[in-house]
Design an enzyme around this catalytic site. Sequence first.
Site, PDB file in Angstrom:
ATOM      1  CG  ASP A 118      12.040 -14.576  14.342  1.00 40.36           C
ATOM      2  OD1 ASP A 118      12.804 -14.876  15.278  1.00 40.36           O
ATOM      3  OD2 ASP A 118      12.148 -13.533  13.678  1.00 40.36           O
ATOM      4  CE1 TYR A 155      15.903 -17.104   6.968  1.00 41.12           C
ATOM      5  CE2 TYR A 155      18.109 -16.245   6.570  1.00 41.12           C
ATOM      6  CZ  TYR A 155      17.188 -16.846   7.407  1.00 41.12           C
ATOM      7  OH  TYR A 155      17.550 -17.199   8.679  1.00 41.12           O
TER       8      TYR A 155
END
Length: 246
Positions: free
Chosen positions: A54, A112
């Site tokens: 994003d 992540y």
Amino acid sequence: MKNIKLTVAYDGTDFFGFQSQAGTGLPTIQETLEDAIYKLTGERLSVEGSGRTDTGVHAWGQAVNFHTESTIPPERWRPALIPYLPESIVVRRSEEAAPGFHARFSAKEKTYIYQFYRGETPSPFYRRFAYHVPYSLDTAAMAEATSLFEGEHDFRAFCAAGAKTKSFVREIFSCALEEEKPLLRLTVRGSGFLWHMVRIIAGTVLEAGAGKRRPEEIPVLLGLGDRTRAGVTLPPQGLILHSVEY
């Protein structure tokens, strides 16, 4: 044609995510890579990424692939692209992949990291890469909450509303908290991730550290599947796509 795989690192602060937003004039990682390849080879081609990070999200090990007719040797793509990319995007490795390799669909697992900066005042050095936490935290409670995300679960409660997906079931192979002052790192390794999933997990774990919820609530939240009951979605600057395994 050759199928070239790149391992790419980037500071996502000044980009509107990975995926191209053609016609908007907004800079994205995908378009910047495609433009760099065009300037180098004259080819207009499509770059496929392992994940659509994003706006504001960073990467250390984003994997991309593209098919090219160029005669540039696979290992030479890394240095050849340097003059055509901004300093915020670096190709760390280039190699030839199998003809059927796809950066997104061939991925087996991703890792992540969400970073917290712990300090009374914000730091100009970490502001782009960590979420500032100016208050004390119960890191033992955070670690306990973190471990409860491991395993295969329906992560509906940890997915942004409006996500278009057929299944909310994902498997988290490991979820751990590590402190290296002044940073606190939440590392999540899994088979795949939903929209905003890691940022919501990070927000929920932070609430446990702040005493706003108990760690044992995590299994209940997973069972309820209600997004409104889980933690807040933390800002993007703390999130890094660390690696992708195939």
